[in-house]
Design a protein around this motif. Sequence first.
Motif, PDB file in Angstrom:
ATOM      1  N   ARG A   1      -0.012   1.960   9.243  1.00 57.03           N
ATOM      2  CA  ARG A   1      -0.791   1.960   8.004  1.00 57.03           C
ATOM      3  C   ARG A   1      -1.067   0.538   7.531  1.00 57.03           C
ATOM      4  O   ARG A   1      -0.176  -0.299   7.497  1.00 57.03           O
ATOM      5  CB  ARG A   1      -0.040   2.714   6.900  1.00 57.03           C
ATOM      6  CG  ARG A   1       0.048   4.211   7.144  1.00 57.03           C
ATOM      7  CD  ARG A   1       0.756   4.887   5.984  1.00 57.03           C
ATOM      8  NE  ARG A   1       0.964   6.305   6.275  1.00 57.03           N
ATOM      9  CZ  ARG A   1       2.069   6.972   5.989  1.00 57.03           C
ATOM     10  NH1 ARG A   1       3.074   6.351   5.391  1.00 57.03           N
ATOM     11  NH2 ARG A   1       2.178   8.248   6.278  1.00 57.03           N
TER      12      ARG A   1
ATOM     13  N   VAL B   1      -3.894  -2.295   2.629  1.00 53.64           N
ATOM     14  CA  VAL B   1      -5.118  -1.815   1.985  1.00 53.64           C
ATOM     15  C   VAL B   1      -5.811  -0.889   2.987  1.00 53.64           C
ATOM     16  O   VAL B   1      -6.116  -1.320   4.098  1.00 53.64           O
ATOM     17  CB  VAL B   1      -6.054  -2.978   1.600  1.00 53.64           C
ATOM     18  CG1 VAL B   1      -7.337  -2.441   0.979  1.00 53.64           C
ATOM     19  CG2 VAL B   1      -5.343  -3.933   0.652  1.00 53.64           C
ATOM     20  N   PRO B   2      -6.036   0.387   2.630  1.00 54.60           N
ATOM     21  CA  PRO B   2      -6.593   1.338   3.611  1.00 54.60           C
ATOM     22  C   PRO B   2      -7.922   0.868   4.187  1.00 54.60           C
ATOM     23  O   PRO B   2      -8.773   0.320   3.477  1.00 54.60           O
ATOM     24  CB  PRO B   2      -6.778   2.622   2.781  1.00 54.60           C
ATOM     25  CG  PRO B   2      -5.803   2.499   1.665  1.00 54.60           C
ATOM     26  CD  PRO B   2      -5.739   1.040   1.344  1.00 54.60           C
TER      27      PRO B   2
ATOM     28  N   ALA C   1     -10.844   0.292  -1.946  1.00 49.38           N
ATOM     29  CA  ALA C   1      -9.887   0.430  -3.029  1.00 49.38           C
ATOM     30  C   ALA C   1      -9.526   1.900  -3.174  1.00 49.38           C
ATOM     31  O   ALA C   1     -10.338   2.795  -2.870  1.00 49.38           O
ATOM     32  CB  ALA C   1     -10.489  -0.089  -4.329  1.00 49.38           C
ATOM     33  N   ALA C   2      -8.303   2.181  -3.586  1.00 47.71           N
ATOM     34  CA  ALA C   2      -7.858   3.566  -3.741  1.00 47.71           C
ATOM     35  C   ALA C   2      -8.796   4.321  -4.666  1.00 47.71           C
ATOM     36  O   ALA C   2      -9.210   3.826  -5.711  1.00 47.71           O
ATOM     37  CB  ALA C   2      -6.436   3.591  -4.299  1.00 47.71           C
ATOM     38  N   GLY C   3      -9.169   5.520  -4.246  1.00 46.97           N
ATOM     39  CA  GLY C   3     -10.006   6.389  -5.062  1.00 46.97           C
ATOM     40  C   GLY C   3     -11.491   6.212  -4.860  1.00 46.97           C
ATOM     41  O   GLY C   3     -12.287   6.946  -5.472  1.00 46.97           O
ATOM     42  N   SER C   4     -11.889   5.270  -4.003  1.00 52.78           N
ATOM     43  CA  SER C   4     -13.322   5.018  -3.817  1.00 52.78           C
ATOM     44  C   SER C   4     -13.900   5.713  -2.589  1.00 52.78           C
ATOM     45  O   SER C   4     -15.087   5.556  -2.299  1.00 52.78           O
ATOM     46  CB  SER C   4     -13.583   3.509  -3.712  1.00 52.78           C
ATOM     47  OG  SER C   4     -12.941   2.969  -2.562  1.00 52.78           O
ATOM     48  N   GLU C   5     -13.072   6.493  -1.883  1.00 53.73           N
ATOM     49  CA  GLU C   5     -13.516   7.087  -0.621  1.00 53.73           C
ATOM     50  C   GLU C   5     -14.743   7.985  -0.787  1.00 53.73           C
ATOM     51  O   GLU C   5     -15.702   7.910  -0.004  1.00 53.73           O
ATOM     52  CB  GLU C   5     -12.375   7.885   0.019  1.00 53.73           C
ATOM     53  CG  GLU C   5     -11.164   7.066   0.415  1.00 53.73           C
ATOM     54  CD  GLU C   5     -10.167   6.924  -0.718  1.00 53.73           C
ATOM     55  OE1 GLU C   5      -9.094   6.337  -0.481  1.00 53.73           O
ATOM     56  OE2 GLU C   5     -10.452   7.409  -1.842  1.00 53.73           O
TER      57      GLU C   5
END
Length: 303
Positions: free
Chosen positions: A220, A223-224, A258-262
């Motif tokens: 992992r 930052v994804p 960024a988290a939640g922007s997928e």
Amino acid sequence: MSVLEIDRLSKSYGSRAALTGTSFEVRAGEIFGFVGSNGAGKTTTMRIVLGVLAGDGGEVRWDGRPIDADLRRRIGYMPEERGLYPRMKVGEQLTYLARLYGMDAATARASMERWTDTLGIAERRDDEVVKLSLGNQQRVQLAAALVHEPELLVLDEPFSGLDPVAVDVMSEVLRERAAAGVPVLFSSHQLELVERLCDRVGIIAAGRMVEVGAIDELRRHEVPRWRVDGEPAAAWAPGLAGVRVLAETGTTTVVELAAGSEQAVLAAALAAGPVREFALERPSLTELYRDVVTASNGTEVPA
């Protein structure tokens, strides 16, 4: 359930530190891959577990107890250098080794027959080891580690020199032993095999454990990163908050999100045209290995 604990092992050869506070554990029923460059400390660690070498500091425990001679009789060990009697016949040798571990003659014979059958060398029982191919010698060496039905397996480069069929056979044996609750520790330079076979992996560099964990955990990114196969990033990425384009190859774009922007990114990419793939991008174990060893040593070290 049996757990092998390597606790802060240290070992030096003169002024050279071979191990520096090395710690990890191998749990019951798991296959643990131990990887690192030549000279990183893998074989030294295994030899200390077996009592072939004495550590300068730290401790090796099994089920919470320091490993002594009695516990070592319950370990199956496969050294990187073959330790077989070259002029002794395969069947006689494996039976003899099983008897050394305390099996009676009938049980030793039955175990020898079981493992030579399983490893595909039954027809070579009456051959001297020296007359076998290197791959078949490696199979006999693994049989020697298994013939006394050990409760822990410690294998140093068990897949070295094997053809793909033999690799599959050995892999299945290790899975079967782990399924029976046996902790399996093995070292290998074949990182794709380690990634495919192991539950957890430890990466050692210059005598220090630099990463330990499950493959998926280690792969992992902090930052994804996502892989988008569709229209070029210029058609959908500009103006999106929390998006950084890392690479573009053909129709594939790799981005940090960024988290939640997928969902917003996927919607923008779909608005620009067909999206054939939208998936997390994770490094292979080979890429991870290079990154962590380079960061540890300051130079890239081959596996």
